[in-house]
Design a protein around this motif. Structure first.
Motif, PDB file in Angstrom:
ATOM      1  N   ALA A  39       0.837  -1.212   0.000  1.00  0.00           N
ATOM      2  CA  ALA A  39       0.000   0.000   0.000  1.00  0.00           C
ATOM      3  C   ALA A  39       0.867   1.254   0.000  1.00  0.00           C
ATOM      4  O   ALA A  39       0.556   2.241  -0.680  1.00  0.00           O
ATOM      5  CB  ALA A  39      -0.924  -0.008   1.213  1.00  0.00           C
ATOM      6  N   GLU A  40       1.958   1.241   0.773  1.00  0.00           N
ATOM      7  CA  GLU A  40       2.856   2.394   0.835  1.00  0.00           C
ATOM      8  C   GLU A  40       3.465   2.679  -0.540  1.00  0.00           C
ATOM      9  O   GLU A  40       3.501   3.829  -0.997  1.00  0.00           O
ATOM     10  CB  GLU A  40       3.958   2.131   1.855  1.00  0.00           C
ATOM     11  N   LEU A  41       3.944   1.625  -1.212  1.00  0.00           N
ATOM     12  CA  LEU A  41       4.572   1.815  -2.522  1.00  0.00           C
ATOM     13  C   LEU A  41       3.530   2.100  -3.601  1.00  0.00           C
ATOM     14  O   LEU A  41       3.858   2.710  -4.623  1.00  0.00           O
ATOM     15  CB  LEU A  41       5.387   0.577  -2.902  1.00  0.00           C
ATOM     16  N   GLY A  42       2.281   1.665  -3.369  1.00  0.00           N
ATOM     17  CA  GLY A  42       1.231   1.917  -4.342  1.00  0.00           C
ATOM     18  C   GLY A  42       1.044   3.402  -4.595  1.00  0.00           C
ATOM     19  O   GLY A  42       0.817   3.832  -5.737  1.00  0.00           O
ATOM     20  N   ALA A  43       1.148   4.216  -3.540  1.00  0.00           N
ATOM     21  CA  ALA A  43       1.017   5.668  -3.691  1.00  0.00           C
ATOM     22  C   ALA A  43       2.146   6.218  -4.549  1.00  0.00           C
ATOM     23  O   ALA A  43       1.933   7.116  -5.378  1.00  0.00           O
ATOM     24  CB  ALA A  43       1.026   6.338  -2.319  1.00  0.00           C
ATOM     25  N   VAL A  44       3.358   5.698  -4.382  1.00  0.00           N
ATOM     26  CA  VAL A  44       4.504   6.129  -5.186  1.00  0.00           C
ATOM     27  C   VAL A  44       4.289   5.747  -6.650  1.00  0.00           C
ATOM     28  O   VAL A  44       4.500   6.563  -7.564  1.00  0.00           O
ATOM     29  CB  VAL A  44       5.809   5.495  -4.660  1.00  0.00           C
ATOM     30  N   VAL A  45       3.871   4.508  -6.879  1.00  0.00           N
ATOM     31  CA  VAL A  45       3.669   4.009  -8.249  1.00  0.00           C
ATOM     32  C   VAL A  45       2.589   4.817  -8.966  1.00  0.00           C
ATOM     33  O   VAL A  45       2.772   5.236 -10.121  1.00  0.00           O
ATOM     34  CB  VAL A  45       3.306   2.511  -8.227  1.00  0.00           C
ATOM     35  N   ARG A  46       1.466   5.055  -8.286  1.00  0.00           N
ATOM     36  CA  ARG A  46       0.373   5.807  -8.923  1.00  0.00           C
ATOM     37  C   ARG A  46       0.798   7.229  -9.257  1.00  0.00           C
ATOM     38  O   ARG A  46       0.478   7.749 -10.340  1.00  0.00           O
ATOM     39  CB  ARG A  46      -0.849   5.825  -7.997  1.00  0.00           C
ATOM     40  N   THR A  47       1.521   7.859  -8.349  1.00  0.00           N
ATOM     41  CA  THR A  47       1.965   9.237  -8.579  1.00  0.00           C
ATOM     42  C   THR A  47       2.976   9.293  -9.717  1.00  0.00           C
ATOM     43  O   THR A  47       2.925  10.193 -10.578  1.00  0.00           O
ATOM     44  CB  THR A  47       2.579   9.826  -7.301  1.00  0.00           C
ATOM     45  N   TYR A  48       3.892   8.343  -9.763  1.00  0.00           N
ATOM     46  CA  TYR A  48       4.915   8.310 -10.812  1.00  0.00           C
ATOM     47  C   TYR A  48       4.278   8.094 -12.186  1.00  0.00           C
ATOM     48  O   TYR A  48       4.634   8.779 -13.166  1.00  0.00           O
ATOM     49  CB  TYR A  48       5.919   7.197 -10.517  1.00  0.00           C
ATOM     50  N   ARG A  49       3.315   7.177 -12.253  1.00  0.00           N
ATOM     51  CA  ARG A  49       2.649   6.918 -13.537  1.00  0.00           C
ATOM     52  C   ARG A  49       1.826   8.112 -13.979  1.00  0.00           C
ATOM     53  O   ARG A  49       1.760   8.428 -15.168  1.00  0.00           O
ATOM     54  CB  ARG A  49       1.792   5.656 -13.424  1.00  0.00           C
ATOM     55  N   LYS A 157      -8.898   0.602  10.159  1.00  0.00           N
ATOM     56  CA  LYS A 157      -9.559  -0.536   9.516  1.00  0.00           C
ATOM     57  C   LYS A 157      -8.924  -0.731   8.145  1.00  0.00           C
ATOM     58  O   LYS A 157      -8.863   0.198   7.349  1.00  0.00           O
ATOM     59  CB  LYS A 157     -11.059  -0.261   9.385  1.00  0.00           C
ATOM     60  N   GLY A 158      -8.443  -1.935   7.883  1.00  0.00           N
ATOM     61  CA  GLY A 158      -7.780  -2.174   6.606  1.00  0.00           C
ATOM     62  C   GLY A 158      -6.372  -1.604   6.609  1.00  0.00           C
ATOM     63  O   GLY A 158      -5.756  -1.399   7.661  1.00  0.00           O
ATOM     64  N   THR A 159      -5.867  -1.316   5.415  1.00  0.00           N
ATOM     65  CA  THR A 159      -4.517  -0.771   5.257  1.00  0.00           C
ATOM     66  C   THR A 159      -4.612   0.679   4.796  1.00  0.00           C
ATOM     67  O   THR A 159      -4.992   0.942   3.654  1.00  0.00           O
ATOM     68  CB  THR A 159      -3.708  -1.582   4.224  1.00  0.00           C
ATOM     69  N   PRO A 160      -4.296   1.642   5.657  1.00  0.00           N
ATOM     70  CA  PRO A 160      -4.424   3.059   5.287  1.00  0.00           C
ATOM     71  C   PRO A 160      -3.348   3.505   4.304  1.00  0.00           C
ATOM     72  O   PRO A 160      -2.301   2.861   4.177  1.00  0.00           O
ATOM     73  CB  PRO A 160      -4.281   3.791   6.626  1.00  0.00           C
ATOM     74  N   GLU A 161      -3.608   4.604   3.641  1.00  0.00           N
ATOM     75  CA  GLU A 161      -2.626   5.203   2.742  1.00  0.00           C
ATOM     76  C   GLU A 161      -1.427   5.700   3.557  1.00  0.00           C
ATOM     77  O   GLU A 161      -1.558   5.974   4.763  1.00  0.00           O
ATOM     78  CB  GLU A 161      -3.251   6.388   1.995  1.00  0.00           C
ATOM     79  N   PRO A 162      -0.251   5.829   2.927  1.00  0.00           N
ATOM     80  CA  PRO A 162       0.928   6.345   3.638  1.00  0.00           C
ATOM     81  C   PRO A 162       0.629   7.684   4.304  1.00  0.00           C
ATOM     82  O   PRO A 162       0.050   8.580   3.692  1.00  0.00           O
ATOM     83  CB  PRO A 162       1.968   6.496   2.521  1.00  0.00           C
ATOM     84  N   GLY A 163       1.029   7.792   5.567  1.00  0.00           N
ATOM     85  CA  GLY A 163       0.815   9.035   6.298  1.00  0.00           C
ATOM     86  C   GLY A 163      -0.573   9.181   6.887  1.00  0.00           C
ATOM     87  O   GLY A 163      -0.869  10.201   7.510  1.00  0.00           O
ATOM     88  N   GLN A 164      -1.440   8.162   6.714  1.00  0.00           N
ATOM     89  CA  GLN A 164      -2.813   8.267   7.196  1.00  0.00           C
ATOM     90  C   GLN A 164      -3.141   7.247   8.281  1.00  0.00           C
ATOM     91  O   GLN A 164      -4.288   7.130   8.696  1.00  0.00           O
ATOM     92  CB  GLN A 164      -3.792   8.101   6.021  1.00  0.00           C
TER      93      GLN A 164
END
Length: 355
Positions: A39-49, A157-164
């Motif tokens: 989940a942490e790296l997902g934010a990086v990947v989405r922003t980079y793309r 609840k669940g896996t929060p976004e980085p920093g959240q």
């Protein structure tokens, strides 16, 4: 920066493969760890793309001489690049954890205990806006319905976004909170100043801290309520002492001795994790220090002035005149000022290390 992104893209792909492997989910602790990192790296990947796509669209707009579109895309690409830089700044390794929150009345007697109760309510309301779960682990109430001491867990609840995650936001709340108002016990209408202390610990998991039974001394005693009034006819309250460190945790909120023992161990693990991190931070290099927060929990961090409806944070200089809303859980702006200040310091340190 982009070399770092390429490495993270490869790691993200590997984590995605692990997420689809049944063997990963056979081990709950491993699955949770992989899921958090994914989940942490997902934010990086989405922003980079998104940054790459904005670059392609910008090039096309320039070729077609679409001036307004090009200007908008250029601004969007710059914003995405700045977001990507923020996401790449090293974070506190505990930022993705849940929280053990302790609030204790301080100077001011009953008024302080009432204010401790108000703070707990404030954090509970804030947690509700985030969709987090709050559970009271242990509490000692005062005669007027406040808390001499209260310990709660705050869990996402669940896996929060980085920093959240709870710790990423609530970690800045640790310290002395001062209140200025007319207490309910004040007959002359005079404004009094009192305080309550807040301690925020990242909740430790079994994989973080191992506690051996041989290192524990367990004592049981009878629970008691306000003023020493007995609220339990059995010795269900538990005092757990960690012999190697001398840390002591007591729990009496549950009716079962076993439940109180489990809750005490839960708090003890988090305190041991905090102590281990503090020891590591004390020995850390300058590079390591850039990844940890430096807020002194013993300092006065915030003042709540009820007559002026004002809240002031003494670390960032933040000030607002919506104290009534803040006490009802509207903490985003207050905490946001601390998150922004912390991020600015991390960015400055990261830029300095690259220079």
């Amino acid at each position: 920066m982009f070399e770092a992104v390429e490495a993270l893209l490869s790691e993200h792909a590997e984590l995605e493969r692990q997420m689809s492997d049944p063997a990963t989910h056979a081990d709950p602790a491993r699955a949770k760890k992989v899921g958090r990192r994914y989940a942490e790296l997902g934010a990086v990947v989405r922003t980079y793309r998104a940054w790459q796509q904005a670059g392609d669209d910008l090039e096309a707009a320039r070729e077609l001489e679409l001036v307004e579109d090009a200007a908008e895309l250029s601004a969007q690409r710059t914003e995405l690049e700045e977001r990507l830089q923020r996401l790449l700044v090293p974070r506190d390794p505990a930022d993705d954890k849940d929280v053990i929150l302790e609030v204790k009345g301080g100077e001011g007697g009953e008024e302080s205990a009432l204010f401790a109760g108000d703070l707990l309510r404030m954090y509970t309301r804030f947690a509700e806006t985030k969709g987090w779960r709050v559970e009271i682990i242990d509490a000692t109430e005062s005669a007027l319905g406040g808390y001499k001491s209260v310990t709660a867990s705050v869990a996402a609840k669940g896996t929060p976004e980085p920093g959240q995650a709870p710790y990423a936001l609530l970690k800045f709340e640790g310290g002395v909170h001062r209140v200025q108002r007319v207490p309910v016990t004040e007959s002359q209408g005079r404004i009094h100043t009192s305080a309550a202390g807040v301690l925020v610990l990242p909740e430790a998991e079994d994989v973080d801290v191992q506690v051996n039974d041989a290192d524990l001394r367990i004592d049981v005693f009878r629970s008691s309520g306000p003023g020493g009034q007995s609220v339990n006819t059995t010795d269900s309250a538990v005092r757990s002492t960690h012999l190697p460190t001398g840390l002591v945790v007591s729990c009496q909120n549950e009716k079962s001795q076993l439940q109180n023992k489990e809750q005490a161990l839960r708090i003890l693990r988090s305190r041991l994790l905090e102590a281990a991190q503090a020891a590591a931070d004390a020995e850390a290099s300058d590079a390591r220090r850039s990844q940890i927060r430096t807020v002194d929990r013993s300092e006065r961090v915030r003042t709540y002035n009820f007559p002026e409806n004002r809240v002031s944070d003494h670390r960032t200089g933040f000030k607002a005149y919506n104290l009534d809303a803040v006490m009802d859980g509207a903490l985003d702006d207050v905490i946001g000022s601390l998150v922004d200040a912390d991020l600015a310091e991390r960015l400055e340190t990261a830029d300095g290390s690259r220079a």
